[in-house]
Enzyme design. Structure first.
Site, PDB file in Angstrom:
ATOM      1  CB  CYS A   2      -0.881   0.051   1.236  1.00 25.04           C
ATOM      2  SG  CYS A   2      -1.824  -1.426   1.531  1.00 25.04           S
ATOM      3  NE  ARG A  27       4.747   1.839  -1.248  1.00 27.74           N
ATOM      4  CZ  ARG A  27       5.477   2.058  -0.164  1.00 27.74           C
ATOM      5  NH1 ARG A  27       6.615   2.690  -0.266  1.00 27.74           N
ATOM      6  NH2 ARG A  27       5.079   1.666   1.011  1.00 27.74           N
ATOM      7  CD1 TRP A  75      -0.446  -5.787  -3.580  1.00 22.40           C
ATOM      8  CD2 TRP A  75      -0.035  -6.547  -1.517  1.00 22.40           C
ATOM      9  NE1 TRP A  75       0.129  -7.014  -3.703  1.00 22.40           N
ATOM     10  CE2 TRP A  75       0.396  -7.519  -2.453  1.00 22.40           C
ATOM     11  CE3 TRP A  75       0.123  -6.815  -0.174  1.00 22.40           C
ATOM     12  CZ2 TRP A  75       0.976  -8.718  -2.084  1.00 22.40           C
ATOM     13  CZ3 TRP A  75       0.706  -8.021   0.195  1.00 22.40           C
ATOM     14  CH2 TRP A  75       1.125  -8.957  -0.745  1.00 22.40           C
ATOM     15  CG  ASN A  99       0.474   2.329   3.679  1.00 23.67           C
ATOM     16  OD1 ASN A  99      -0.581   2.380   3.068  1.00 23.67           O
ATOM     17  ND2 ASN A  99       1.579   2.893   3.251  1.00 23.67           N
ATOM     18  N   GLY A 100      -0.367  -1.048   6.465  1.00 20.62           N
ATOM     19  CA  GLY A 100       0.004  -1.927   7.578  1.00 20.62           C
ATOM     20  C   GLY A 100      -1.162  -2.823   7.955  1.00 20.62           C
ATOM     21  CD  GLU A 471      17.789 -12.108  -8.220  1.00 21.31           C
ATOM     22  OE1 GLU A 471      17.237 -12.706  -7.286  1.00 21.31           O
ATOM     23  OE2 GLU A 471      17.398 -11.015  -8.634  1.00 21.31           O
ATOM     24  CE  LYS A 475      14.454 -10.257 -10.434  1.00 15.95           C
ATOM     25  NZ  LYS A 475      15.068 -10.097  -9.161  1.00 15.95           N
ATOM     26  CD  GLU A 478      10.661 -11.116  -8.710  1.00 15.79           C
ATOM     27  OE1 GLU A 478      11.762 -10.987  -9.287  1.00 15.79           O
ATOM     28  OE2 GLU A 478      10.324 -10.420  -7.749  1.00 15.79           O
ATOM     29  CG  HIS A 494      21.788 -35.780  -5.301  1.00 12.14           C
ATOM     30  ND1 HIS A 494      22.315 -37.010  -4.961  1.00 12.14           N
ATOM     31  CD2 HIS A 494      22.846 -34.982  -5.562  1.00 12.14           C
ATOM     32  CE1 HIS A 494      23.632 -36.947  -4.990  1.00 12.14           C
ATOM     33  NE2 HIS A 494      23.977 -35.724  -5.361  1.00 12.14           N
ATOM     34  CE  LYS A 590      11.728  -2.105  -6.083  1.00 14.09           C
ATOM     35  NZ  LYS A 590      12.510  -3.173  -6.717  1.00 14.09           N
TER      36      LYS A 590
END
Ligand code: F6R
Length: 595
Positions: A2, A27, A75, A99-100, A471, A475, A478, A494, A590
């Site tokens: 948010c 974000r 969000w 927010n939160g 990574e 990427k 995402e 394995h 974000k």
């Protein structure tokens, strides 16, 4: 996650709020809204989806004259992303953005329901604005009512509240979520980060946890810790690239120079932000982080152990918090975070501090919560990163870890002049290796169309290239939404090799200067099971179906940074081919300020 904006003044409020929200779009969000209180009239607009939907809703609305306004990108956490759950949340005569997460909202809600309040939304936020109005039944003093409200809350919040009863004021409170107040020529501005007040204000205050009160147009100067803000807004623009992520990949060689500047030169390493005796009594490092920052930590471990000969543990912040971890005073607790606001990392840091560990933050955002909480800080200096998928922040985190390794090694007299020079020259070459070669980008653009339809990707590597493989896979998943996993290449046999067939794409990182032959054998094992293999290397690998050539390098870290760029560009081009919104991928935020 948010985002919050607010404004007090006489300029067109709708425009300021919406522009501020656009600055926070990166974000991640799923609905947005604004509320403006002007000439005793409180108007609220909310819309699901992108900010343009909100703009359409309030296209005929003008907010000339003095007034106040608040805005929010949400969000969803409590309740679906619907218009009713969007912020501002509404009570009888007040509006709030938050927010939160309010942890005790159920209790408060029950209590308020018994007192006759009915609720419109499923959010935790609505209870706060209704509690404020309930408190006003017992006092005329708006600040007192707000204080009582905030004191009843448990959890994390950054809150802005406006009320018809107190026109000209914005009530604010901060605990655990970031909140900034700024002053410009035409009024007072609020934001979740300085990105959304940049260009409007020249003075700013980063609120601390526990700060609360109200602002009117004249009260900014009464705040403590006022700083000047001289950031250049143009820096955060796209500069002709298709996406912020692309621009950020292209600027890595520049920001990496910033990361090194004033810290490493031919003479040695100077880390001014680290107190002289900081490493006294330290014989072990623990690095804690999430996501991409965690991958940087994993690669950093190899470097720190190899260069500085110091035992290094790497932990995922979300796992660390509740595991009753054993901590030793002889261990330096390092957190890595691009945003400096990641809730799990921040809480892990607080836990380490409670256990009296020395703490160090490697962070991109000065004045962020993580920076303020740490004993010492090394800023990564990547500049604002807007693409949700982290690129240049990862590059600079790696560089800081490398510099820190060399710093510890010199403190421990492990590097003679020649040894140091070798590291320094290698760093300079590694930075050069991140300059995007147009031929490489073109090759990946063309190649990407062959990698759109399989049943998944393996990214494989060894040593520092294993976290780089993780990574690369992160990427890709995402932004392309394709299934991708990273593995140490030696682990294939394995278990994971059971998945190998021609529709399994393997992206193999084959450096020339580290365990080259071992990785080649692992690639051959996959090739024998018919996996489609794309090798990233400076040398031809026989078993490869496709080759992506990086420039020949003199050492493995130069290869690491070259391959990092190739992986980022591959993910970018696959996602673009699939028609995805690269900068704002679905379901992601974000800055992850909830656990
Ligand atoms: C991936 C990504 C995330 C973040 C993670 C931690 O591209 O950006 O995985 O790395 O959410 O965020 P910070 O580094 O801000 O603590």
């Amino acid at each position: 996650m948010c985002g919050i904006v607010g404004y007090i003044g006489s300029s067109e409020k709708k425009e300021i709020l919406i522009n501020g929200l656009k600055e926070l779009e990166y974000r991640g969000y799923d609905s947005a809204g604004i509320a403006v209180l002007c000439s005793d009239e409180l108007k609220t607009f909310r819309a699901v989806g992108k900010i343009c939907n909100l703009e359409n809703k309030c296209s005929d609305f003008l907010s000339k004259g003095f007034g106040v306004g608040i805005g929010h990108t949400r969000w969803a956490t409590h309740g679906k992303p619907t218009e009713t759950n969007a912020h501002p949340q509404i009570a009888e005569f007040s509006n709030i953005v938050h927010n939160g997460i309010i942890e005790n909202y159920q209790e408060i809600k029950k209590d308020l329901e018994q007192k006759g309040h009915s609720f419109l939304s499923q959010t935790d936020t609505e209870v706060v604005v209704r509690l404020f109005e309930e408190s006003l039944k017992h006092t005329e003093d708006g600040l007192e009512a707000f204080k009582q409200t905030i004191q009843s809350l448990k959890g994390a919040y950054a809150i802005l509240l406006i009320s018809v009863k107190y026109p000209g004021r914005i009530f604010y409170a901060k605990n655990g979520s970031p909140l900034v107040i700024g002053k410009g020529d035409d009024g007072v501005y609020f934001g979740s980060s300085d990105a959304c007040v940049m260009g409007y204000v020249n003075k700013v205050v980063y609120l601390e946890d526990g700060d609360m009160g109200y602002m009117d147009v004249d009260s900014f100067e009464s705040l403590k810790n006022i700083r000047s803000l001289e950031k250049n807004k143009a820096f955060a623009q796209k500069d002709g690239f298709r996406y912020f992520m692309e621009k950020e990949i292209y600027e890595q060689h520049k920001v990496l120079l910033e990361t090194m500047m004033g810290r490493v030169n031919e003479e040695g390493v100077v880390l001014e932000s680290i107190p002289e005796d900081f490493l006294e009594g330290i014989n072990e490092l623990t690095i804690c982080a999430c996501g991409t920052s965690y991958h940087a930590a994993m690669s950093g471990k190899y470097l720190l152990e190899r260069i500085a000969k110091i035992r290094t543990n790497v932990l995922m912040a979300s796992e660390f918090r509740y595991a009753n971890p054993v901590m030793k005073k002889s261990e330096l607790f390092i957190v890595i975070s691009q945003s400096g606001e990641t809730a799990d990392t921040l809480e892990a840091l607080k836990l380490a501090k409670e256990n009296r560990l020395k703490t160090l933050a490697i962070c991109n955002v000065d004045n962020s919560s993580i920076v303020r909480e740490s004993d010492a800080v090394i800023l990564t200096r990547a500049g604002i990163e807007k693409g949700v998928a982290s690129t240049k922040a990862f590059a600079t985190q790696m560089m800081v870890l490398w510099i820190f390794g060399v710093y510890i090694a010199t403190q421990k007299n492990l590097l003679d002049k020649e040894g140091f020079q070798k590291q320094f020259k290698s760093m300079v070459r590694a930075i050069k290796a991140t300059e995007v070669d147009p031929k490489l980008h073109e090759r990946l653009k063309r190649l990407s169309k062959r990698y759109l339809h399989g049943h998944g990707f393996f990214f494989i590597g060894r040593d520092v290239f294993y976290p780089l493989a993780l990574e690369g896979a992160l990427k890709l998943k995402e932004i392309s939404y394709l299934h991708a996993e990273g593995y140490p290449s030696g682990e294939m046999k394995h278990g994971p090799i059971a998945l190998a067939d021609s529709l399994l794409f393997t992206i193999a990182l084959v450096p020339q200067h580290l365990l080259s032959e071992k990785i080649k054998s692992n690639v051959e094992e996959l090739s024998a099971r018919d996996s489609t293999i794309c090798v990233i290397s400076s040398q031809e690998v026989q078993a490869a179906d496709d080759m992506v050539y990086i420039n020949p390098a003199q050492d493995y870290m130069e290869e690491f940074f070259s391959m990092m760029v190739a992986l980022q560009l591959l993910a970018l081009e696959v996602a673009i081919k699939l028609g995805n919104d690269v900068d704002m991928p679905r379901n992601l935020a974000k800055s992850v300020t909830v656990e």
